[in-house]
Design an enzyme around this catalytic site. Structure first.
Site, mmCIF file in Angstrom:
data_model
loop_
_atom_site.group_PDB
_atom_site.id
_atom_site.type_symbol
_atom_site.label_atom_id
_atom_site.label_comp_id
_atom_site.label_asym_id
_atom_site.label_seq_id
_atom_site.Cartn_x
_atom_site.Cartn_y
_atom_site.Cartn_z
ATOM 1 N N HIS A 314 0.906 -1.441 -0.055
ATOM 2 C CA HIS A 314 -0.073 -0.057 0.052
ATOM 3 C C HIS A 314 0.764 1.258 0.063
ATOM 4 C CE1 HIS A 314 0.784 0.757 4.262
ATOM 5 N NE2 HIS A 314 0.529 -0.255 4.678
ATOM 6 N N CYS A 332 3.373 -4.607 6.731
ATOM 7 C CA CYS A 332 3.018 -4.466 5.285
ATOM 8 C C CYS A 332 4.147 -3.850 4.333
ATOM 9 C CB CYS A 332 2.045 -3.158 5.275
ATOM 10 S SG CYS A 332 0.334 -3.848 5.894
#
Length: 391
Positions: A314, A332
């Site tokens: 992301h 992440c």
């Protein structure tokens, strides 16, 4: 009086391999009177809760049996040592029409044959429902097929019955296998990734099929998917770099940041699960207590999901100074907003993201997304009830 025809071949040269045994060239005689099936001969009906039995009499013995239903499913069985009796390994499917061809042989070697048709009565008991996945559509070359069962199947014999009834076809054809992930879940993958632009169809020939006493298969809705281009992203955790390839050609190299100590990003092969253009991410969702120094609550853009536990690729503009330099995330893979949007728009569910060079734990094969590709082909097939232990 029984008649049969002796076929005499024309001589075309010296008989180097001749034989005096004329019976090997005889057309099979009608053995109906000498072969008995465990069916109601008048109604041509059979009990679906009992195995099919075939008996030979009057100096005949059974040489082979082929019992096939209208869906092409073969009823297998075992022949007695003296050839007088054949018994199916399982009861036949319920409410199903069968064609049976029985080959016989007389004491003098003369061949015979009986062909019979019968229909089983509807079977009672519970029905095993199987939901095939994914939904019809186009996916990346790493997307496994799935089968979700509503009843637990534990024994290898019962698993083999279910697995054999789940048929997969692909164009182009590739070698593949089912694997039991638990008592109610199977996944199917090829030896290597699916070919790009392949068509894959999975069907379940389970309707009426005996699985165990009191449990029969239900009708299964088929699934047909296609694969797109081969998109594969490789994240070198140590180098803080992602390389994205399309059909083996490099599209883009992206500076990234991954999990810091205590929150290391998992190693291994992951498959894109889905995408959200905007999502709220919180520390509590991954077990970080609210108010902790590690706590966070952020609106996140261009989020591509890789695991059920919350690993995404992301946009992470708040850590821009570390992209390509240091791993500072909570697991992440962060990158610039522009790169995250490009990645989001480039990949689709089923595409591959492989992590190398890090210190995180290995991506599990099952239970946190689609980790199917983290087993060797030999290890994968060992989980099949047809090729391995099925456990």
């Amino acid at each position: 009086m029984t008649c049969f025809l002796i076929l005499v071949p024309l001589a075309v040269g010296p008989a180097a391999c001749g034989s005096d045994d004329k019976t090997q060239d005889a057309a099979p005689h009608d053995a109906t009177a000498h072969v008995v099936l465990s069916i109601d001969e008048e109604s041509r009906a059979a009990d679906p809760d009992k195995p099919l039995e075939i008996t030979a009499r009057d100096d005949h013995r059974i040489t082979d049996v082929r019992a096939v239903d209208a869906a092409g499913r073969r009823l297998t069985g075992e022949l007695s040592a003296d050839g007088t009796r054949w018994r199916s390994a399982t009861p036949p499917a319920g409410a199903t029409r069968y064609t049976v061809v029985v080959g016989t042989e007389r004491g003098d070697g003369t061949p015979g044959r009986r062909t019979a048709e019968f229909t089983t009565r509807p079977a009672g008991g519970k029905k095993l429902t199987v939901d095939l996945g994914p939904e019809n559509g186009t996916y990346g070359v790493g997307r496994p097929l799935t089968a979700e069962l509503d009843q637990a199947i534990r024994s290898r014999e019962q698993r083999a019955i279910v697995e054999r009834a789940l048929k997969v076809e692909s164009t182009p054809a590739v070698e593949g296998s089912w694997r039991w992930m638990d008592d109610r879940t199977l996944h199917y993958r090829p030896r290597t990734y699916w070919p790009a632009h392949a068509t894959i169809t999975v069907r379940g020939a389970l309707k009426g099929l005996w699985i165990r006493d009191g449990l029969r298969g239900a009708a299964v809705e088929p699934v047909r998917i296609r694969t797109g281009d081969r998109i594969e992203a490789v994240v070198d955790v140590a180098e803080t770099r992602m390389t994205v390839r399309k059909n083996d050609k490099v599209l883009r190299t992206i500076p990234v940041t991954t999990g810091k100590p205590g929150f290391r990003t998992r190693e291994g092969i992951k498959v894109v699960l889905g995408k959200q253009a905007a999502v709220r991410m919180t520390g509590t969702s991954i077990g970080i207590p609210e108010g902790s120094p590690e706590s966070y609550d952020l609106p996140v853009e261009w989020a591509t999901q890789l695991t059920d536990s919350g690993e995404f690729v992301h946009a992470a503009p708040w850590s821009a100074e570390y992209h390509g330099r240091e791993n500072v995330s909570h697991g992440c893979t962060g990158m610039s907003t522009e790169n995250a949007r490009w990645f989001f728009e480039t990949v689709r569910p089923g595409d591959i993201v492989r992590y190398v060079g890090g210190e995180g734990e290995r991506m599990p094969v099952f239970g946190n997304g689609l980790g199917d590709w983290n087993l060797s082909w030999k290890e994968w097939r060992e989980g099949s009830a047809l090729h391995g232990t099925g456990a």
